[in-house]
Design a protein around this motif. Structure first.
Motif, PDB file in Angstrom:
ATOM      1  N   ARG A   1      18.552 -70.131  11.099  1.00  0.00           N
ATOM      2  CA  ARG A   1      18.018 -69.317  10.014  1.00  0.00           C
ATOM      3  C   ARG A   1      16.981 -70.175   9.316  1.00  0.00           C
ATOM      4  O   ARG A   1      17.228 -71.348   9.024  1.00  0.00           O
ATOM      5  CB  ARG A   1      19.116 -68.918   9.027  1.00  0.00           C
ATOM      6  N   ILE A   2      15.821 -69.592   9.078  1.00  0.00           N
ATOM      7  CA  ILE A   2      14.807 -70.305   8.305  1.00  0.00           C
ATOM      8  C   ILE A   2      15.313 -70.394   6.878  1.00  0.00           C
ATOM      9  O   ILE A   2      15.677 -69.373   6.281  1.00  0.00           O
ATOM     10  CB  ILE A   2      13.437 -69.604   8.393  1.00  0.00           C
ATOM     11  N   ALA A   3      15.387 -71.611   6.346  1.00  0.00           N
ATOM     12  CA  ALA A   3      15.965 -71.844   5.020  1.00  0.00           C
ATOM     13  C   ALA A   3      15.311 -70.964   3.971  1.00  0.00           C
ATOM     14  O   ALA A   3      14.099 -70.718   4.009  1.00  0.00           O
ATOM     15  CB  ALA A   3      15.823 -73.313   4.638  1.00  0.00           C
ATOM     16  N   ASN A   4      16.137 -70.467   3.066  1.00  0.00           N
ATOM     17  CA  ASN A   4      15.704 -69.637   1.943  1.00  0.00           C
ATOM     18  C   ASN A   4      15.075 -68.314   2.363  1.00  0.00           C
ATOM     19  O   ASN A   4      14.266 -67.749   1.633  1.00  0.00           O
ATOM     20  CB  ASN A   4      14.752 -70.409   1.027  1.00  0.00           C
ATOM     21  N   THR A   5      15.409 -67.856   3.576  1.00  0.00           N
ATOM     22  CA  THR A   5      14.932 -66.549   4.047  1.00  0.00           C
ATOM     23  C   THR A   5      16.085 -65.856   4.766  1.00  0.00           C
ATOM     24  O   THR A   5      17.158 -66.425   4.917  1.00  0.00           O
ATOM     25  CB  THR A   5      13.751 -66.668   5.042  1.00  0.00           C
ATOM     26  N   THR A   6      15.817 -64.665   5.237  1.00  0.00           N
ATOM     27  CA  THR A   6      16.790 -63.961   6.070  1.00  0.00           C
ATOM     28  C   THR A   6      16.345 -63.963   7.528  1.00  0.00           C
ATOM     29  O   THR A   6      16.966 -63.296   8.360  1.00  0.00           O
ATOM     30  CB  THR A   6      16.969 -62.509   5.581  1.00  0.00           C
ATOM     31  N   LYS A   7      15.283 -64.700   7.853  1.00  0.00           N
ATOM     32  CA  LYS A   7      14.751 -64.728   9.215  1.00  0.00           C
ATOM     33  C   LYS A   7      15.663 -65.551  10.117  1.00  0.00           C
ATOM     34  O   LYS A   7      15.938 -66.714   9.839  1.00  0.00           O
ATOM     35  CB  LYS A   7      13.341 -65.297   9.236  1.00  0.00           C
ATOM     36  N   LEU A   8      16.117 -64.906  11.200  1.00  0.00           N
ATOM     37  CA  LEU A   8      17.033 -65.528  12.146  1.00  0.00           C
ATOM     38  C   LEU A   8      16.380 -65.669  13.506  1.00  0.00           C
ATOM     39  O   LEU A   8      15.456 -64.938  13.846  1.00  0.00           O
ATOM     40  CB  LEU A   8      18.293 -64.677  12.289  1.00  0.00           C
ATOM     41  N   GLY A   9      16.902 -66.591  14.296  1.00  0.00           N
ATOM     42  CA  GLY A   9      16.448 -66.758  15.666  1.00  0.00           C
ATOM     43  C   GLY A   9      17.558 -67.337  16.504  1.00  0.00           C
ATOM     44  O   GLY A   9      18.532 -67.875  15.986  1.00  0.00           O
ATOM     45  N   LYS A  10      17.412 -67.205  17.819  1.00  0.00           N
ATOM     46  CA  LYS A  10      18.364 -67.809  18.731  1.00  0.00           C
ATOM     47  C   LYS A  10      17.626 -68.279  19.967  1.00  0.00           C
ATOM     48  O   LYS A  10      16.537 -67.779  20.287  1.00  0.00           O
ATOM     49  CB  LYS A  10      19.485 -66.843  19.089  1.00  0.00           C
TER      50      LYS A  10
END
Length: 124
Positions: free
Chosen positions: A21-30
């Motif tokens: 998760r990009i810190a301080n965001t809701t953007k996720l990745g795998k």
């Protein structure tokens, strides 16, 4: 961190499940890792990540059920298949250094690499 510090630990080619998760965001990745080592990981991100981006990472090891969690920072990022610049929606190869990781977890990462690492990738 200097180049000498980075080379203090070996890197091991290895495919492990990684989510972030990009810190301080809701953007996720795998992704799957390309290699792991004592100072960080390399993986293919679904989208380009800017250098300096802080990530909250969950790394699943083969040798244990409980994942390792750490905070890392993108230290380099390069688009895959595009030498000039990143294109929105294009994958990027990313190097992330550990910023906050339990020393026991760092040792587990190195142990995992030594036990289960793949043969080095051929270049060319």
């Amino acid at each position: 961190m200097t180049e000498a510090d980075r080379r203090q630990y070996p890197r091991f080619p290895m495919r492990l499940l990684l989510s972030y998760r990009i810190a301080n965001t809701t953007k996720l990745g795998k992704s799957l890792t390309r290699d792991i080592g004592g100072v960080g990981v390399r993986f293919i991100a679904e989208h380009p990540l800017e250098v300096g981006t802080q990530l909250e990472v969950v790394l699943r090891l083969l040798s244990r059920e409980e994942p390792i969690r750490f905070v890392g920072r993108v230290i380099w990022s390069k688009p895959r298949g595009q030498k000039d610049k990143a294109i929105a929606g294009q994958e990027a190869e990313v190097g992330v250094e550990f910023m906050q990781i339990d020393p026991k977890d760092r040792a587990l990462v190195l142990q995992e690499g030594a036990l289960y690492g793949l043969p080095p990738e051929e270049t060319g």
